[in-house]
Design an enzyme around this catalytic site. Structure first.
Site, PDB file in Angstrom:
ATOM      1  CB  SER A 180      53.037 -45.464 -56.961  1.00 13.39           C
ATOM      2  OG  SER A 180      53.231 -46.790 -57.413  1.00 13.39           O
ATOM      3  CD  GLU A 228      50.957 -29.970 -66.570  1.00 12.61           C
ATOM      4  OE1 GLU A 228      50.615 -30.496 -65.511  1.00 12.61           O
ATOM      5  OE2 GLU A 228      50.179 -29.814 -67.514  1.00 12.61           O
TER       6      GLU A 228
END
Lengths: 203, 499
Positions: free
Chosen positions: A110, A136
């Site tokens: 986060s 990615e």
């Protein structure tokens, strides 16, 4: 189906040793309550934009793909800057080998996510999978982000898979980022062909 | 005095132009250089070019202020300019080749930290770099005290303030810059980069001065050398006669013998100088071989044998290197000393070494060419001294059968299971110890030589390609293991309070 918590993760890594996550540079910090933090590796693939016409999964030749990529390696601790909306492939520094009865999900941590970083869209990891996970990387934010090799940018949530899968030979054991292999997954093409509109009749 | 073709002013301008061009080139290379490039080496070269320019400027000022005619001053300026140009040309030839290839994506950064750690065992203040070349051979180049060496060489010409400045800047640079080169073709093969251990052996040789314990070897009393001198004395010298005469020269006795043209002591001097150079080259090579085989165990031996087989295993000895058979002979003896031929050694290793011994029996060890024959016998006569000198310096980290049997099996198990051998269970419950580079290389070579099938069976691939794919996967796993184990080792060291 249940998520492995800290004690269970530790058991699988250190006692039964059927879950391999190597290396664990700092197990105490990396193994959290319900996940394990993974760090950014040293290999990257960037797209050469100027030479990139488009990705057409039905036309893309595996060798052709290499022309559109720029692979580079950094030393551990060095950094790459990811500019707003830039996309790059990276990989986890850790090598994973999941046992046949565990699958996993890879998520952005986060703290990095709030800075605008997204590390994976294809987040599911099969049971028995082995290798360094391709990440990615995309900067969804408005300012560049410096990504250090070795920084804990993602976390792996481990989930029990029942019944356990039988181990099968694999096509590859990736130790760095792997570019799209769309062409080799062409089983859907035959299916798609049935729906393709025919071209104009030949004269 | 005739007017010189190039005036002193033109000479001075040439120097300034060359300095500016070198600076531009250096800046361009620095900009292109990746983060992992030897930036301190770039700095050293930059400081050196600045220093050369300042020495030239101060020399010009000194010439201007000294008494004498304008022509005399112009001659001196021209001389200083030519001298400076020579220095700049040397700097370009000596240093720039190392800077050109550092931005290559083929530099195996994954291997660099482990190699740096090994080099640091012999010299803590060293910076090591790897770069690819298109040659077949691996290479070693070392620069010791780059800036201080410059000051020492041109002590008288350097102004005092510049000396102080260079000393200050030199203190911030490593004492040694070491560049190891490798053939491009093996850049992604951990197995075939193992001969880099030999190049580290060169560094250890120069740093520890091992060669000084052997060199110079006196060959003036050597029978082989005397025989060569005699052979050369009796050789006939072609006198450059027309073709018709050369045909006639097949009759013996037409051309004079060498000893009829040159004095015997002149021939002796030439032969001894040539043989001495070959001996020096061979001593360095053999020290590095012994060093690498003691440090790397069978892994280095297998990698060398494979490297030699890729070129020519039965190649003759040359001026720079002894023949592969001579090197293999010496390495096999050293592996025996490390007990790899005894019952303590795994059977497969023992058998493979035995087969190499049998191969050696079919090879002529003594070279045919006269000067290399002298070098061969000179080294043979000093072999025990050579071996002892290396053993003395490698006793702390020799890779004997005990280390091999204890550690390599874990590495092999991991590789056969398709897992990079990064660490293995340590003392505590949650402790994993980092594998060592040498353990990994030995495990990799053992898997490659004796049990590749298990790893191959993990890969879904048609049989004709499976073997090749297996080697490729093995190399990738080893690369990952070498990189990650070294980072893990450093993390452990730091957490224990080390640097």
């Amino acid at each position: 189906m249940s998520v492995l918590t800290r004690a269970a993760i530790r058991d699988r890594i250190f006692k039964t040793k059927d879950l391999k996550i190597k290396p664990l540079l700092d197990p105490e910090s990396q193994i959290e309550y319900g996940a394990i933090n993974l760090t950014l590796g040293t290999q990257f693939i960037l797209a050469k934009k100027s030479e990139y016409p488009l990705i057409d999964p039905r036309l893309l030749d595996t060798n052709e793909i290499l022309k559109f990529q720029e692979k580079f390696t950094l030393a551990f601790g060095q950094a790459v800057a990811l500019h707003p909306h830039q996309f790059a492939l990276g990989a986890t520094f850790e090598f994973l080998k999941l046992p046949p009865n565990l699958c996993a999900f890879v998520l952005t941590r986060s703290s990095f996510g709030r800075a605008g970083l997204q590390i994976a869209t294809a987040t599911y990891v099969h049971p028995s999978w082995r290798g360094c996970l391709t990440l990615e990387l995309q900067n969804l934010g408005e300012v560049p982000i410096k990504l250090y090799c070795g920084s804990p940018i993602c976390q792996l949530v481990l989930v029990e898979a029942q019944p356990a899968l039988e181990e099968k030979p694999v096509k590859s054991i990736p130790v760095g980022p792997v570019f799209t292999d769309l062409r080799n997954q062409s089983y859907w093409e035959q299916y798609l062909d049935k729906f393709t509109c025919p071209g104009p009749p030949e004269a | 005095m005739p007017e010189p073709a190039i005036s002193a002013e033109q000479y001075s301008n040439l120097v300034r132009e060359r300095v500016a061009a070198l600076r531009r080139l250096l800046l361009d290379l620095t900009r292109k250089a990746p983060q992992s490039a030897p930036h301190r080496f770039f700095s050293a070269v930059r400081i050196l070019i600045d220093a050369v320019e300042r020495v030239f400027s101060s020399r010009c000022k000194a010439i201007e202020s000294q008494p004498g005619s304008k022509e005399e001053r112009a001659t001196e300026t021209a001389f200083a300019a030519r001298w400076t140009m020579e220095l700049l040309n040397n700097a370009q030839a000596q240093f720039f080749p190392f800077l050109e290839k550092l931005d290559s994506p083929h530099v195996p950064l994954w291997m660099l930290p482990a190699m740096q750690r090994i080099a640091s065992q012999f010299e803590p203040n060293v910076e090591l770099y790897l770069f690819p070349t298109s040659e077949h051979n691996f290479g070693f180049s070392g620069f010791r005290d780059l800036l201080r060496a410059f000051v020492q060489k041109f002590e008288l010409a350097i102004p005092d303030d510049l000396k102080v400045e260079i000393e200050e800047r030199a203190a911030k640079l490593p004492q040694w810059f070491v560049f190891l080169s490798f053939p491009y073709v093996v850049h992604d093969s951990a197995l075939h980069l193992t001969p880099l251990l030999h190049e580290l052996g060169h560094f250890a040789d120069f740093r520890l001065g091992i060669y000084k314990e052997l060199l110079p070897i006196d060959i003036s009393q050597s029978d082989a050398a005397r025989k060569v001198v005699e052979e050369i004395c009796q050789m006939r010298v072609p006198m450059g006669a027309p073709e018709s005469k050369i045909e006639g020269a097949q009759q013996p006795g037409v051309e004079p013998r060498v000893e009829e043209i040159l004095q015997r002591d002149v021939i002796e001097q030439q032969v001894f100088a040539l043989c001495g150079q070959i001996i020096r080259n061979w001593v360095h090579e053999l020290i590095s071989d012994l060093f690498a085989v003691r440090m790397g165990g069978p892994a280095y031996f297998y990698s060398f044998a494979t490297f030699a087989a890729n070129l020519r295993l039965d190649a003759r000895a040359g001026a720079s290197h002894p023949s592969p058979s001579m090197r293999i002979d010496l390495m096999l003896k050293e592996l025996s000393d490390l007990h790899y031929s005894s019952e303590y050694s795994p059977l497969q290793v023992r058998s493979s070494l035995e087969s190499w011994r049998r191969w050696l029996e079919t090879q002529p060890l003594e070279p045919e060419e006269p000067p290399t024959r002298v070098a061969y016998w000179a080294i043979k006569e000093n072999e025990s001294k050579l071996v002892e000198a290396v053993r003395k310096h490698t006793s702390a980290f020799s890779y004997g059968t005990r280390a091999y049997t204890e550690k390599v099996k874990y590495v092999v198990n991991d590789l056969e299971a398709g897992i990079p051998p990064i660490d293995r269970a340590g003392d505590g419950e949650a402790a994993f110890d980092a594998c060592d580079l040498v353990d990994i290389l030995n495990g990799a070579w053992t898997t490659y030589m004796f049990s590749p099938e298990k790893l191959e069976s993990l890969i879904e691939c048609p049989p004709p390609e499976r073997k090749l794919r297996g080697v490729s996967v093995l190399n990738e796993l080893v690369q990952k293991a070498i990189e990650a184990s070294e980072i893990l080792r450093q993390c452990h060291k730091r957490s224990k309070g080390g640097v």
